[in-house]
Design a protein around this motif. Structure first.
Motif, PDB file in Angstrom:
ATOM      1  N   LEU A 134      17.146 -23.298  23.519  1.00 35.45           N
ATOM      2  CA  LEU A 134      16.502 -24.855  24.757  1.00 35.45           C
ATOM      3  C   LEU A 134      17.151 -24.759  25.793  1.00 35.45           C
ATOM      4  N   GLY A 135      18.374 -23.570  26.113  1.00 35.03           N
ATOM      5  CA  GLY A 135      18.142 -23.464  27.642  1.00 35.03           C
ATOM      6  C   GLY A 135      17.344 -23.065  28.228  1.00 35.03           C
ATOM      7  N   ALA A 147      24.939 -10.964  32.457  1.00 38.49           N
ATOM      8  CA  ALA A 147      25.535 -10.279  32.198  1.00 38.49           C
ATOM      9  C   ALA A 147      25.379  -8.174  33.539  1.00 38.49           C
ATOM     10  N   ARG A 148      24.254  -9.046  33.863  1.00 41.35           N
ATOM     11  CA  ARG A 148      24.188  -8.179  35.548  1.00 41.35           C
ATOM     12  C   ARG A 148      24.884  -7.934  35.838  1.00 41.35           C
ATOM     13  N   LEU A 149      25.843  -9.522  36.191  1.00 36.17           N
ATOM     14  CA  LEU A 149      26.388  -9.559  37.370  1.00 36.17           C
ATOM     15  C   LEU A 149      27.710  -8.952  36.672  1.00 36.17           C
ATOM     16  N   SER A 150      28.283  -9.519  35.624  1.00 34.38           N
ATOM     17  CA  SER A 150      29.411  -9.767  34.742  1.00 34.38           C
ATOM     18  C   SER A 150      29.761  -8.863  33.617  1.00 34.38           C
ATOM     19  N   GLY A 151      28.749  -8.368  33.096  1.00 33.73           N
ATOM     20  CA  GLY A 151      28.404  -7.380  31.676  1.00 33.73           C
ATOM     21  C   GLY A 151      28.324  -8.844  30.309  1.00 33.73           C
ATOM     22  N   SER A 152      28.559  -8.572  28.849  1.00 33.71           N
ATOM     23  CA  SER A 152      28.554  -9.278  28.341  1.00 33.71           C
ATOM     24  C   SER A 152      29.669 -10.368  28.079  1.00 33.71           C
ATOM     25  N   ARG A 153      28.951 -11.053  27.360  1.00 28.60           N
ATOM     26  CA  ARG A 153      29.687 -12.432  27.117  1.00 28.60           C
ATOM     27  C   ARG A 153      30.153 -13.418  28.733  1.00 28.60           C
ATOM     28  N   PHE A 154      28.967 -13.322  29.175  1.00 29.30           N
ATOM     29  CA  PHE A 154      29.408 -14.720  30.354  1.00 29.30           C
ATOM     30  C   PHE A 154      27.797 -15.106  30.595  1.00 29.30           C
ATOM     31  N   ALA A 155      28.513 -16.312  31.515  1.00 28.39           N
ATOM     32  CA  ALA A 155      26.537 -17.256  31.159  1.00 28.39           C
ATOM     33  C   ALA A 155      26.593 -18.456  32.692  1.00 28.39           C
ATOM     34  N   TYR A 156      25.924 -18.040  33.669  1.00 28.91           N
ATOM     35  CA  TYR A 156      25.278 -18.935  34.263  1.00 28.91           C
ATOM     36  C   TYR A 156      24.631 -20.118  33.403  1.00 28.91           C
ATOM     37  N   ARG A 157      25.612 -21.605  33.463  1.00 30.71           N
ATOM     38  CA  ARG A 157      24.878 -22.638  33.634  1.00 30.71           C
ATOM     39  C   ARG A 157      24.282 -23.632  34.303  1.00 30.71           C
ATOM     40  N   ILE A 158      23.215 -24.188  34.420  1.00 32.76           N
ATOM     41  CA  ILE A 158      22.292 -23.810  35.820  1.00 32.76           C
ATOM     42  C   ILE A 158      21.528 -26.197  35.335  1.00 32.76           C
ATOM     43  N   GLY A 159      21.878 -26.418  36.539  1.00 37.81           N
ATOM     44  CA  GLY A 159      20.822 -27.412  36.444  1.00 37.81           C
ATOM     45  C   GLY A 159      21.502 -28.682  35.545  1.00 37.81           C
ATOM     46  N   ASP A 160      20.289 -28.855  34.341  1.00 33.59           N
ATOM     47  CA  ASP A 160      20.795 -29.613  33.296  1.00 33.59           C
ATOM     48  C   ASP A 160      22.273 -29.928  32.703  1.00 33.59           C
ATOM     49  N   VAL A 161      22.619 -28.512  32.375  1.00 32.75           N
ATOM     50  CA  VAL A 161      23.231 -28.012  31.492  1.00 32.75           C
ATOM     51  C   VAL A 161      24.186 -28.228  32.139  1.00 32.75           C
ATOM     52  N   ALA A 162      23.827 -27.564  33.002  1.00 31.74           N
ATOM     53  CA  ALA A 162      25.381 -27.895  34.080  1.00 31.74           C
ATOM     54  C   ALA A 162      26.363 -29.319  34.290  1.00 31.74           C
ATOM     55  N   ALA A 408      17.990 -36.593  29.305  1.00 32.54           N
ATOM     56  CA  ALA A 408      17.889 -35.535  28.239  1.00 32.54           C
ATOM     57  C   ALA A 408      17.607 -34.396  28.772  1.00 32.54           C
ATOM     58  N   ILE A 409      17.844 -33.116  28.215  1.00 29.96           N
ATOM     59  CA  ILE A 409      17.426 -31.589  28.961  1.00 29.96           C
ATOM     60  C   ILE A 409      16.816 -31.448  28.420  1.00 29.96           C
ATOM     61  N   GLY A 410      16.072 -30.478  29.091  1.00 30.48           N
ATOM     62  CA  GLY A 410      14.762 -30.108  28.945  1.00 30.48           C
ATOM     63  C   GLY A 410      13.617 -29.826  29.937  1.00 30.48           C
ATOM     64  N   ARG A 411      12.754 -30.226  28.506  1.00 33.14           N
ATOM     65  CA  ARG A 411      10.970 -30.745  28.384  1.00 33.14           C
ATOM     66  C   ARG A 411      11.591 -31.999  29.869  1.00 33.14           C
ATOM     67  N   ALA A 412      11.127 -32.723  30.731  1.00 39.23           N
ATOM     68  CA  ALA A 412      10.893 -33.894  31.010  1.00 39.23           C
ATOM     69  C   ALA A 412       9.859 -34.725  30.288  1.00 39.23           C
TER      70      ALA A 412
END
Length: 412
Positions: A134-135, A147-162, A408-412
């Motif tokens: 969904l994201g 993962a490229r930045l910090s390895g596994s088990r990390f996430a960027y949350r961006i935009g509407d999700v943030a 709403a999050i996602g396709r507007a």
RNA sequence: GGUGGAGUCGCCUAGUGGCCGAGGGCGCACGCCUCGAAAGCGUGUGAGGGGGCAACCCCUCCGUGGGUUCAAAUCCCACCUCCACCGCCA
């Protein structure tokens, strides 16, 4: 920390209670170490008393000789006593809290007792997507770059999700503030004392991030810093119960969770959370535990999340908990209920280790403490999965749009 | 990071190796006095631990941890915190 003096008075009762969570053998070892410590203590103190009596004035040459010999014996006796105390304390530190009689029996996750269920899992006329799908279309949950930045088990949350995630924390913090919880933004780097005091050390050491250069730990929950707020203090009876709601980023190594929940941001090394923490009178903690659960349920309902409440089995509790409830929300893509919040009654276990007391009728007593989750990002994931439509658009609960979330999050 | 100053029983303070294993003042509690109160006077006043049925006895604690000594609040070393100034960064 259990009450060692009470344990000496009632070893049978303590042993039986601890046996429910598999700690009977450790308890027996503790009692033996304690008996040895008391013997050494009595010997050392008798010698000390003799030295004090004998060296009141200026000693003559003969007394001096005797005192020198005595000093040597005292050195030895004190060293023995210190060693006995070290052995005892090491064992004592690892004894978990006494379980509450109403905590569920059993040794693991499977043994949790269902308390109640609320809401209906949504029926979809399509295969529901998980939060990562969904994201992803807009890159609003980006684990690949993380993962490229910090390895596994990390996430960027961006935009509407943030924005939705932040609105969630604002909503929960405001809700709790309205129920008498004082909002707190505490430190997330803490010394060993706070980690030990909350019972994460020594038993959870492998799950903690340690900054060795500075001898500081990154907290895995604001519970640590909120508990530490009143470390070594004497609270006024009239100040209790004292309710706090902390918001922090939390850090967990997730050692031993290899291969578990590896997809998306369900289980990550870094996540945000609003946490409730309460200091109260001993006789209040049972009721306040139910109160914390009620707050958590109210929040889940306002968000519209189908959930169930579980009474966690004694063998599955953390060291400091006497009883714990989990709220598990329905996750459509997983097709099962998963933990989104949790609340524990830690009775006087943390208060003893952190030395937090209150005065009542001239006597100092340990307070009771409790902690509970307000909300974590897992609630956000549950929202995304439960309120999605066939097009991958998520309808955000109205309570969150009041705090800056998009409709709403996602396709507007 | 550097330099200087400070950290004593709720608060203020005395204290430079044994008479301080902690004195005084304030505050607080109780009592006397008073119609009642204030003032005055008297008594008491912390925490942790061990032993004892008990009255009670003993040990530890002067920021923390080490050290010197028969003996440390007091001497030595390291660290922590606070205050002031300097440097670096924002």
């Amino acid at each position: 920390m259990i009450d060692l003096k009470a344990a000496r008075r009632d070893p049978g009762g303590f042993r039986a209670a601890l046996a429910r969570r598999g700690a009977a053998a450790d308890f027996d070892a503790l009692l033996a170490a304690d008996a040895s410590w008391r013997e050494h203590t009595e010997r050392a103190e008798a010698l000390r008393a003799e030295q004090k009596r004998a060296s009141k004035g200026r000693p003559g040459p003969r007394e001096l000789e005797h005192l020198k010999a005595l000093a040597a014996r005292i050195d030895k006796a004190l060293a023995d006593q210190a060693e006995a105390a070290r052995r005892r304390d090491e064992l004592l530190a690892r004894i978990p809290n006494l379980p509450d009689p109403t905590a569920a029996d059993g040794m693991d996750e499977q043994d949790a007792q269902l308390v109640r269920t609320w809401g209906e899992p949504p029926a979809f006329g399509f295969t529901p997507r998980d939060h990562l799908e969904l994201g992803s279309p807009r890159g609003w949950i980006d684990v690949a770059r993380a993962a490229r930045l910090s390895g596994s088990r990390f996430a960027y949350r961006i935009g509407d999700v943030a924005m939705t995630e932040l609105a969630l924390y604002q909503f929960v913090l405001r809700t709790l503030a309205g129920k008498g919880f004082l909002p707190v933004l505490p430190p997330v780097l803490v010394g060993e004392r706070a980690m030990f005091g909350t019972g994460f050390l020594p038993t959870e050491e492998s799950n903690l991030y340690l900054l060795e250069k500075d001898e500081l730990y990154l907290t895995g929950t604001s519970e640590v810093a909120l508990a530490g707020l009143h470390m070594d203090e004497r609270l006024e009876e009239s100040d209790l119960p004292a309710r706090y709601a902390g918001y922090t980023t939390n850090f967990r190594r997730e050692a031993g969770a290899a291969g578990k929940d590896t997809r998306g941001m369900f289980r990550v090394h870094q996540f945000d959370k609003v946490e409730m923490y309460v200091f109260c009178l001993p006789e209040q903690s049972r009721d306040i535990h139910e109160e914390l659960l009620a707050h958590e349920e109210e929040i889940a309902r306002e968000l519209g999340l189908p959930y169930r409440v579980m009474n966690i089995a004694v063998g599955d509790l953390g060291a400091s908990a006497a009883k714990k409830y989990d709220i598990e929300a329905w996750f459509p893509a997983q097709g099962r209920y998963r933990e989104i919040t949790s609340c524990s009654n830690t009775t006087d276990y943390q208060a003893r280790r952190l030395n937090i007391r209150f005065r009542r009728e001239g006597r100092l007593e340990f307070v009771h403490t409790l902690n509970g989750t307000g909300a974590t990002a897992r609630a956000l994931l549950a929202i995304m999965e439960n309120f999605q439509d066939e097009g991958g658009r998520v309808a955000v609960p109205e309570v969150l749009t009041r705090f800056g979330a998009p409709a709403a999050i996602g396709r507007a």
